[in-house]
Design an enzyme around this catalytic site. Sequence first.
Site, short mmCIF file in Angstrom:
data_model
loop_
_atom_site.label_atom_id
_atom_site.label_comp_id
_atom_site.label_asym_id
_atom_site.label_seq_id
_atom_site.Cartn_x
_atom_site.Cartn_y
_atom_site.Cartn_z
CG ASP A 12 -2.08 -0.69 1.48
OD1 ASP A 12 -2.37 -2.08 0.30
OD2 ASP A 12 -2.92 -0.80 2.61
CG ASP A 50 -6.86 0.16 1.48
OD1 ASP A 50 -6.81 -1.48 1.66
OD2 ASP A 50 -7.51 0.89 1.96
CG HIS A 52 -11.34 1.19 -0.02
ND1 HIS A 52 -11.54 -0.74 0.34
CD2 HIS A 52 -10.14 1.43 0.89
CE1 HIS A 52 -10.22 -0.78 1.74
NE2 HIS A 52 -10.15 0.82 1.61
CG HIS A 56 -15.42 0.15 1.66
ND1 HIS A 56 -15.02 -0.19 2.81
CD2 HIS A 56 -14.86 -1.09 1.00
CE1 HIS A 56 -14.15 -1.49 3.40
NE2 HIS A 56 -14.33 -1.99 2.05
CG HIS A 85 -8.56 5.58 3.05
ND1 HIS A 85 -10.07 4.75 3.96
CD2 HIS A 85 -7.90 3.69 3.12
CE1 HIS A 85 -8.98 3.66 4.51
NE2 HIS A 85 -8.40 3.28 3.81
CE LYS A 110 -3.82 -4.27 0.78
NZ LYS A 110 -4.82 -2.92 1.99
CB CYS A 155 -2.21 -2.96 5.37
SG CYS A 155 -3.75 -1.99 5.47
C1 VGL Z 1 -4.87 0.54 6.18
C2 VGL Z 1 -6.31 1.65 7.67
C3 VGL Z 1 -7.20 1.33 5.95
C4 VGL Z 1 -3.63 0.11 5.87
C5 VGL Z 1 -5.06 0.51 4.60
O1 VGL Z 1 -2.13 -0.07 4.15
O2 VGL Z 1 -2.47 -0.09 6.38
N1 VGL Z 1 -4.91 1.24 7.27
N2 VGL Z 1 -7.25 0.64 5.46
ZN ZN Z 2 -8.67 0.56 3.03
#
Ligand code: VGL
Ligand code: ZN
Length: 202
Positions: A12, A50, A52, A56, A85, A110, A155
Site C-alpha cells: 500500500d 488498497d 475501495h 465502502h 481513502h 484488496k 496492513c
Molecule cells: C490501511 C487503514 C485502512 C493500511 C488500509 O494500508 O494499513 N490502513 N486501510
Molecule cells: Zn483501506
Amino acid sequence: MPAPSEALIVIDVQNDFCPGGALAVAEGDQIIPRINGLMDSFATVVLTQDWHPANHASFAANHPGAAPFSLTEMPYGPQVLWPTHCVQGTPGAAFHAALRTDPAQLVIRKGFRSQIDSYSAFFENDKTTATGLDGYLRNRGVTSVTLVGLATDYCVAYSALDAARLGFRVTVLDGACRAIDLNGSLAAARDQMRAAGVALEA
Ligand code: VGL
Ligand code: ZN
C-alpha cells in the site's frame, strides 16, 4: 541471482497513505527509496493496493454521525472507521509517483467489496475471504516473504500474521515501514508479530 523462493511484498505505498493524502501516515514517503532499492534483490516482487469503492463500509463518511478513527462492529468483528481513502481510480489510490512499479510481477488489489475491509494481502478482515496471493506465491515456489510498506500496524502487520499462519517464513523490515499508531496499535502489532514468529528487522 535472487533466490526463487524469496518474495518482496510491498504494502500500500499509495498517495493517500503518504503526506498530503487522505489517511496520511507520518513519513510514509520516506521509505520509498529503500523499497525501490530492495526490488532488484528479489525474484518475485508483489505490490498491494488498497482499492475501495466510494460506498465502502470502512469509511466513517458512510456511517452517519460516526467520527473518523472511531470503532464500529461489523459481522466479522470490530472495525475502525477511517477517513475516506484509496477510492478506486482516484489519484489518492494511485501508487506514489516515486515508487518503482515496473519490477513487480503482480499487483494485488484488496478491499474492493463494499461490506468487508481487507488489511491483509492474503485474507480480507473476515479472515476467510482469500485474495489469491497465497496460491500465487506457492505456485511460484515462494517459501519466504519480506514485507515492507504502509502501515506497519495495519496492513503490514495483518499481512505478516497471515503469511506466518500460512506457513511462510516472514520478515518485516521495520525501517522500510511507517505506522498509523492508533491507541497503541503499533506496540500491539509488534508484540503479535513477534509472538507469531515474524522476524522484525531494522
Ligand atoms: C490501511 C487503514 C485502512 C493500511 C488500509 O494500508 O494499513 N490502513 N486501510
Ligand atoms: Zn483501506
